[in-house]
Design a protein around this motif. Structure first.
Motif: not given
Length: 400
Positions: A291-305
């Motif tokens: 995971n790149c940790s900065h695309c929108d899908k990564c950020l959306r998941t990470l913010l939720t977590l």
């Protein structure tokens, strides 16, 4: 477009389904290579080929004639109901006629249940529901599927194989056959029919290869019942609930599953699975099987977590330092977004007593102002194009 006949080739470690066809009077060949399923035979009818090539034919405005057998049910639905639906979603396509030399209403004896496993939130949620003690017997997953039909972006072939190997360990822990399917299908779609716009029909073509043994295909939904609709959209997933049954045959039923949940509910459910801590993969921009940790899908998941207090569980799958660098800007973006998957995070944050700060709203306001000139220019162009079109000085771009 003439399709067929189908040719099945047995290799030492794989099986290949291939078919010649013509598109724009040029000879082409579509193929699927199926690996890691020694006990499963491939169907020799044209169902997969028809589904895979339907949208390219509609784009080219070419009728389809199949020089082989095809499911009577599938032929009926693709000639009528499905085209009516997809034309609402992708209006620049054209209605075409589909004919076949032979139709079959024969029902295979398969009882298997297959689902794609990419280790994303949606596919993990499907595993939680349909591979558990409480799962209904007739819909309990018996096989997992991993496809290369256009989703892997830059480094497609390499990433496809890297990601499969990474996920195979988890599939082995579940003692589930993990079937790998490679294909050149993406070559015939082009930039206009990009993957997000067409992913459902691309992926639904693959399990039809296996319908001698598989009776149900579970396709993980992206959107909740609240958000689904049929109409112009950048993402075919909005209509999965309506379209997938129309891609079924007498032998294989295709289902959209998981729309009873919001994306937040899915994420919280997946966070209870220890398997996800090792292989969760939500990235759309990485050039490796991480995971790149900065695309929108990564950020959306990470913010939720992050809001749920589960972030540290995934420190091996994400670069949390990169996430923190992008977090504030992403919050500003989601506060002005119309994306239902982002809007629900804003509502949920308030519900759990963690509303975003005034600073975030100020940043969002600045971001909105920054984008206004570009949006204003787009809106101003619309009436000008309409006037020029009325006097014959402008013609909207046509895709053929």
């Amino acid at each position: 477009m003439d399709i067929g006949p189908i040719n099945i080739i047995e290799k030492s470690d794989s099986k290949v389904y291939q078919v010649d066809f013509t598109l724009k009077e040029q000879a082409q060949q579509l193929w699927f290579e199926v690996s890691h399923c020694p006990s499963i035979s491939l169907t020799n009818n044209a169902d997969s080929a028809l589904l895979a090539l339907l949208l390219p034919a509609m784009l080219a405005k070419e009728d389809i004639h199949i020089k082989d057998a095809v499911s009577e049910r599938l032929l009926f639905n693709l000639n009528g109901p499905y085209q009516s639906l997809v034309l609402q979603q992708i209006p620049f396509l054209n209605r075409i006629n589909i004919s076949a030399e032979r139709c079959s209403s024969q029902v295979a004896a398969g009882e298997g249940v297959i689902s794609g496993f990419s280790a994303g939130i949606d596919s993990f949620s499907t595993i939680c529901d349909y591979f558990a003690e409480h799962s209904p017997k007739q819909l309990k997953i018996t096989h997992l599927l991993y496809n290369n039909v256009g989703s892997h972006g830059v480094g497609e072939e390499r990433l496809f194989k890297e990601r499969y190997q990474q996920l195979r360990t988890t599939a082995n822990k579940w003692d589930l056959p993990f079937i790998m399917v490679n294909s050149n299908m993406d070559d015939f779609y082009g930039k206009v029919l990009d993957f997000q716009l067409t992913h459902t029909i691309r992926n639904a073509a693959v399990p039809l290869l296996l319908q001698n043994h598989i009776a149900h295909f579970l396709y993980s939904s992206a959107y909740s019942y609240h958000d689904v609709f049929v109409g112009p959209s950048y993402d075919m997933a909005y209509s999965d609930l309506f379209s997938l049954p129309l891609m079924s045959t007498e032998s294989l039923q295709s289902h959209s599953v998981g729309s009873e949940y919001s994306r937040i509910e899915k994420t919280l459910k997946v966070a209870q699975s220890e398997y996800s801590y090792e292989v969760l993969d939500v990235c759309v921009k990485g050039d490796s099987a991480n995971n790149c940790s900065h695309c929108d899908k990564c950020l959306r998941t990470l913010l939720t977590l992050d809001l749920a207090g589960k972030l540290e569980l995934y420190k091996e799958r994400f670069d949390l330092a990169v996430y923190y660098q992008h977090k504030q800007h992403f919050i500003a973006k989601l506060l002005i977004s119309d994306d239902p998957l982002l809007k629900e995070i804003v509502v949920w944050a308030k519900q759990i007593g963690q509303p975003f700060a005034i600073k975030h709203y100020l940043d969002a306001y600045c971001l909105l102002l920054k984008g206004l000139p570009k949006q204003l220019l787009v809106e101003l162009k619309k009436p000008v194009k309409k006037i020029l079109g009325a006097v014959g000085l402008y013609q909207a771009k046509q895709y053929y």
